[in-house]
Scaffold this motif. Structure first.
Motif, PDB file in Angstrom:
ATOM      1  N   ALA A   1     -25.199  16.084   7.572  1.00 15.32           N
ATOM      2  CA  ALA A   1     -24.017  15.747   6.783  1.00 15.32           C
ATOM      3  C   ALA A   1     -24.013  14.251   6.514  1.00 15.32           C
ATOM      4  O   ALA A   1     -23.975  13.452   7.458  1.00 15.32           O
TER       5      ALA A   1
ATOM      6  N   THR B   1     -20.153   8.365   3.685  1.00 12.55           N
ATOM      7  CA  THR B   1     -19.540   8.066   2.390  1.00 12.55           C
ATOM      8  C   THR B   1     -20.522   7.450   1.409  1.00 12.55           C
ATOM      9  O   THR B   1     -20.300   7.500   0.200  1.00 12.55           O
TER      10      THR B   1
ATOM     11  N   GLY C   1     -23.639   8.488   1.316  1.00 14.64           N
ATOM     12  CA  GLY C   1     -24.640   9.502   1.076  1.00 14.64           C
ATOM     13  C   GLY C   1     -25.965   9.217   1.740  1.00 14.64           C
ATOM     14  O   GLY C   1     -26.978   9.848   1.416  1.00 14.64           O
TER      15      GLY C   1
ATOM     16  N   TRP D   1     -16.719  16.857   1.278  1.00 16.35           N
ATOM     17  CA  TRP D   1     -17.930  16.287   0.693  1.00 16.35           C
ATOM     18  C   TRP D   1     -17.987  16.618  -0.786  1.00 16.35           C
ATOM     19  O   TRP D   1     -17.530  17.689  -1.224  1.00 16.35           O
TER      20      TRP D   1
ATOM     21  N   ASN E   1     -20.403  15.895  -4.678  1.00 17.65           N
ATOM     22  CA  ASN E   1     -21.635  15.426  -5.320  1.00 17.65           C
ATOM     23  C   ASN E   1     -21.320  14.536  -6.516  1.00 17.65           C
ATOM     24  O   ASN E   1     -22.209  14.261  -7.330  1.00 17.65           O
TER      25      ASN E   1
ATOM     26  N   PRO F   1     -24.750  13.903  -2.863  1.00 16.28           N
ATOM     27  CA  PRO F   1     -23.714  14.414  -1.959  1.00 16.28           C
ATOM     28  C   PRO F   1     -23.297  13.349  -0.945  1.00 16.28           C
ATOM     29  O   PRO F   1     -24.143  12.685  -0.339  1.00 16.28           O
ATOM     30  N   HIS F   2     -22.003  13.195  -0.763  1.00 15.43           N
ATOM     31  CA  HIS F   2     -21.510  12.194   0.174  1.00 15.43           C
ATOM     32  C   HIS F   2     -20.127  12.581   0.659  1.00 15.43           C
ATOM     33  O   HIS F   2     -19.429  13.407   0.051  1.00 15.43           O
ATOM     34  N   LEU F   3     -19.716  11.984   1.752  1.00 14.22           N
ATOM     35  CA  LEU F   3     -18.411  12.235   2.366  1.00 14.22           C
ATOM     36  C   LEU F   3     -17.315  11.525   1.582  1.00 14.22           C
ATOM     37  O   LEU F   3     -17.479  10.378   1.167  1.00 14.22           O
TER      38      LEU F   3
ATOM     39  N   GLN G   1     -12.797  12.118   6.175  1.00 15.31           N
ATOM     40  CA  GLN G   1     -13.100  12.875   7.394  1.00 15.31           C
ATOM     41  C   GLN G   1     -11.875  12.927   8.289  1.00 15.31           C
ATOM     42  O   GLN G   1     -11.049  12.006   8.309  1.00 15.31           O
TER      43      GLN G   1
END
Length: 910
Positions: free
Chosen positions: A643, A646, A648, A697, A699, A704-706, A709
């Motif tokens: 995972a 932020t 990626g 998450w 794209n 793809p990045h956070l 959380q």
């Protein structure tokens, strides 16, 4: 402690009581309260700034005197912290109080005790304890002298400088944690201010608005006409106004009040002095700069030194500290401009403040134990003003919200022998759609149903399908809630006649067709149930959709078992596709579909869904047996995979499960998605715990990045869980989250946050926020949010969102008759320097609207959007927000006479 009480001999309706508070410890000629914004009231305290006060070491740093509002006892004197104190810093030039927070301006503050830069600073204290909380230096430019005025509004702080930016002046907007939201000079495009205009000389912050005065600004050839600038508390510029008359110095004092609408009170010094009330944006109407009142002080040479507004009664005072020699004058402009008691030779009225029905008036040249030490007078408000009754335009009173004519129960539908509505269930994507139980001569058996459309532009109604029985064919006998897309295609469950067999039906411009009928043969079994469905705008206009079915045993091979009894049916009515549990995906390794989901999202005809996977080479294990797929196999995320953070790049843990997915509707063939997922406990560095094992998450941007959380910090608390989430334009995200923390309670633990794709976050709404309604109502609970990127017949990217909320029944707040609101906002401005736009009220319970018998208050309303149990928004459900229609909303409304209607609310954003 020395104080005196004076009972004024005034008419009963304007009777006041004055209490004089003397600052013990004030020095000779200290002139406490001399600044135009040097007094404040809040949290049961009265504070007066004294820029010349000396601290315990005898240094003239300035200080703030604090009294108990009830006992009138002087409690303490607050000085700047020793490590940032310097002589001549003029601490106390301006003060502001909100709740238990005290902001103090110190325009002469230096970087150290020995400096002489005059940077200026804002200091924040806990008013009740005197504890120092925060120091913010306006800039590192010598002589800019930030802190000329300061303000607090909820979690927002403001400070101004009249000498920043080369003498133009400036305004900074901050959070109480020191985060800078906005820093601008008077020369910004929306604010054509020049050096010497005295921009920032005065400021008021309250209930989501900021008003800043520039009293020496010219208006064309009218020198020193003055001007005021109005912003939101998020820093968004709204409008400015000047009277266009020379030497008025309009904006020499400003305040924000309510009676009965939110307004800015602005004072001017020219001529006889003047006070004007400017209406601030109404919560439900577009902004119009209208004048509520304009009054003269009636005293030649009056200076209009201060304005105070008692927000619980709407009473308005203005002062003239330079009139009558050096005595000063205080006038009540709500009671036909009456002159109130003053004290001679004191410059009475140099600064004013009001809260909780109490006025505080400073008199800096009042001599007490020593000459010209200064004093503050308290005056209680015993009267109800008369001018408030002259306000005629108020959306919560006699006005109606901007809307289309309601679709009423009992209204005839054209072309069907005038049947009438029995009940309605609204949905909207472009048009207003309804399902209605019908009565009338044209219906079978006296009662049946219809699915229909209402065009929001023309208001015309079209009955698309009328349920009935047919002697020679199969016709639907009843409908349930429909799913609709922007091209006016419907999918709805119906019971087919004869026999009332359940079926999925498609209704479009080409007529009505059965998509899948329960009991019909499919693969090697028969259709047992329809589990879920979504529709999308699509790129072709042919009506893209997706549904999942459950099969039961039938003849053929392979036989139906628990391992292959789910089917996903998707595509368009003309070109449908189907995949079955147990079939091979197009994933690398030829894994097989597991149970096909009841939760779907769509984008441009492509289905985004999470699904368990089995088999393959290498075979899927418990560590990696789930994935988020696009259509029939492209992998977005997979269980067990790393995972990203932020950026990626860095790995924060491993995906454990996928809890919900949503897509942004756009014209791209590459869908932008947002996925709610959990992380495996113990994975990552530092190791994932139960406090941070979930996130969102996306794209957006390609990688793809956070986004956010669990456990992430905000200035109000940490994220505890995600309630609702979705995507607006450009991959930007909206998140309704629950907070935890030491200051978080059940009354303020839900927060709506905006996460732009560029990073960071901005606040849109929080429980407990004031919505700037005339009755000062605050958000009680945020019930849900909705958003969509659809426009009528055009798949566009837009950024409108909606919020359903209750209002709190706090003192002076909402009641059971008006405690529900529907708000809409536009997050598009979030990518500009002005920050995001907070939502504005579009409809409130109790508001008046059209009905057959005339104007009736709305007893209740409900919204049409479906709630995905995962919390995902804009997933192809029936939306209540249509961006292309400026926040168009379809509501089911109930009036006092029990008449039900569909109200198409179209109000524009302010």
């Amino acid at each position: 402690m020395i104080f005196a009480a004076i009972l004024a001999a005034l008419p009963l309706q304007a009777q006041v009581i004055l209490t004089k508070l003397i600052p013990v410890g004030a020095a000779d000629s200290e002139r406490a309260g001399a600044g135009v914004q040097s007094v404040g009231i809040g949290a049961g305290r009265v504070v007066v700034g004294s820029p010349q006060a000396r601290n315990a070491a005898g240094v003239a740093t300035g200080g703030v005197y604090v009294w108990d509002l009830k006992t009138k006892a002087q409690l303490k004197t607050i000085f700047p912290p020793a490590d940032s104190a310097n002589a001549g810093m003029e601490f106390g030039t301006s003060v502001a109080v909100a709740g238990s927070l005290l902001a103090v301006g110190a325009p002469g503050a230096d970087s150290s005790a020995s400096g002489s830069e005059n940077f200026g600073a804002l200091y924040l204290f806990d008013l009740l304890t005197g504890k120092f909380l925060l120091r913010v230096v306006g800039s590192n430019v010598a002589g800019e002298a930030w802190g000329k005025t300061v303000g607090i509004d909820g979690e927002s702080l403001g400070m101004t400088s009249t000498t920043a930016n080369g003498g133009v002046g400036g305004f900074q907007l901050l959070r109480v944690n020191g985060e800078v939201l906005l820093s601008m000079g008077g020369g910004a495009p929306a604010m054509p201010v020049a050096a010497g205009d005295n921009f920032g000389a005065t400021m008021a912050m309250k209930d989501g608005f900021v008003v800043i005065g520039a009293p020496n600004m010219a208006d064309g050839a009218n020198l020193n006409a003055g001007r005021v600038f109005v912003f939101t508390a998020e820093g968004e510029f709204l409008f400015s106004h000047s009277p266009g008359v020379a030497n008025v110095q309009y904006g020499c004092c400003v305040a924000i009040g309510v009676s009965p609408v939110r307004f800015a009170a602005v004072g001017g010094k020219g001529g006889n002095g003047r006070v004007e009330g400017l209406r601030l944006p109404n919560p439900s109407d577009p902004l119009t700069v209208s004048f509520l009142f304009s009054t003269s002080s009636g005293a030649a040479g009056g200076k209009g030194g201060g304005i105070a507004v008692a927000t619980d009664s709407g009473r308005l005072l203005t002062s003239q500290p330079g009139s009558g020699g050096d005595s000063g004058a205080l006038l009540d402009v709500t009671e036909n401009t009456q002159t109130l008691p003053t004290v001679t030779h004191t410059n009475f009225g140099a600064a004013l403040a009001a809260a909780d029905g109490i006025f505080a008036i400073t008199a800096p040249d009042d001599s007490n134990l020593v000459s010209n030490a200064g004093a503050v007078y308290l005056m209680s408000d015993l009267s109800r003003p008369s001018w408030s009754s002259t306000i005629s335009s108020d959306v919560f009173g006699s006005g109606a919200p901007a809307s289309q004519t309601p679709l009423l129960a009992g209204e005839a539908i054209k072309g069907n022998n005038t049947p009438s509505f029995y009940s309605t269930f609204p949905t909207v994507l472009g048009h207003m759609a309804f399902i209605a139980n019908m009565t009338g001569s044209g219906t079978t058996g006296g009662k049946t149903q219809s699915i229909g459309l209402r065009d929001p532009g023309s208001g015309s109604i079209q009955a698309v399908t009328l349920t009935t029985t047919s002697a020679g064919g199969i016709m639907p006998g009843s409908f349930t809630s429909p799913v609709m897309n922007a091209y006016d295609h419907f999918w709805t469950m119906a019971k087919l006649m004869p026999g009332r067999t359940p079926a999925l039906m498609h209704i479009g411009t080409g007529g009505t067709q059965t998509v899948r009928r329960l009991g019909e043969s499919l693969f090697s079994g028969t259709v047992s149930s329809v589990r879920s469905g979504r529709a999308d705008d699509g790129l072709s206009g042919n009506g893209d959709y997706a549904y999942t079915f459950t099969l039961k045993s039938g003849t053929g091979s392979p036989r139906v078992t628990a391992a292959n009894d789910s089917v996903m049916h998707f595509g368009t009515p003309a070109l449908p596709s189907e995949v079955r549990e147990g079939m091979a995906t197009s994933m690398p390794g030829a894994h097989l579909y597991g149970q096909l989901p009841s939760r779907l999202s769509m984008n441009g005809g492509m289905v985004i869904h999470s699904v368990p996977i089995t088999g393959g080479a290498p075979a899927a294990t418990s560590a990696d047996n789930a994935a988020v797929l696009i259509s029939i196999g492209a992998v977005a995320l997979r269980k067990g995979a790393s995972a990203p953070d932020t950026n990626g790049v860095a790995v924060i843990g491993k995906f454990s499960s996928f809890l919900g997915e949503v897509t942004q509707s756009n014209t791209s063939s590459s869908p932008v998605w947002l996925v709610r997922a959990s992380l495996a406990l113990g994975s990552g560095v530092p190791k994932i715990t139960a406090a941070d094992n979930e996130g969102l998450w996306t794209n957006a941007g390609g990688t793809p990045h956070l986004v956010v959380q669990k456990g992430d910090a905000t200035i109000y608390g940490t994220i505890k869980r995600f309630i609702h989430y979705g995507i607006v334009s450009g991959g930007d995200c909206l998140v309704l989250a629950q907070l935890s923390g030491s200051k978080v309670t059940a009354a303020n633990d839900l927060i709506l946050l905006f996460y732009p794709s560029s990073g960071g976050y901005r606040l849109l709404m929080r429980e407990g926020d004031c919505l700037s309604t005339p009755d000062r109502a605050r958000v009680g609970s945020i019930l849900g949010i909705d958003m969509t990127c659809y426009a009528d017949n055009t798949p566009v990217v837009d950024s409108t969102y909606g919020v359903l909320a209750t209002l709190a029944s706090t003192p002076g707040g909402a009641t059971a008759s008006n405690n529900l609101v529907w708000c809409t906002g536009d997050s598009a401005t979030s990518l500009t320097s002005t920050g995001p736009r907070r939502p504005s009220i579009r409809l409130r319970k109790g508001v008046r609207s059209l009905s057959p018998a005339g104007r009736h208050q709305i007893n209740s309303f409900r919204l049409s959007f479906g709630k995905d149990p995962s919390g995902a928004c804009n997933t192809g459900l029936a939306h209540s927000v249509v961006a292309g229609r400026s926040g168009l909303t379809s509501l089911s409304v109930l009036y006092p006479d029990k008449t039900e209607a569909i109200l198409l609310l179209s109000g524009k954003l302010p």
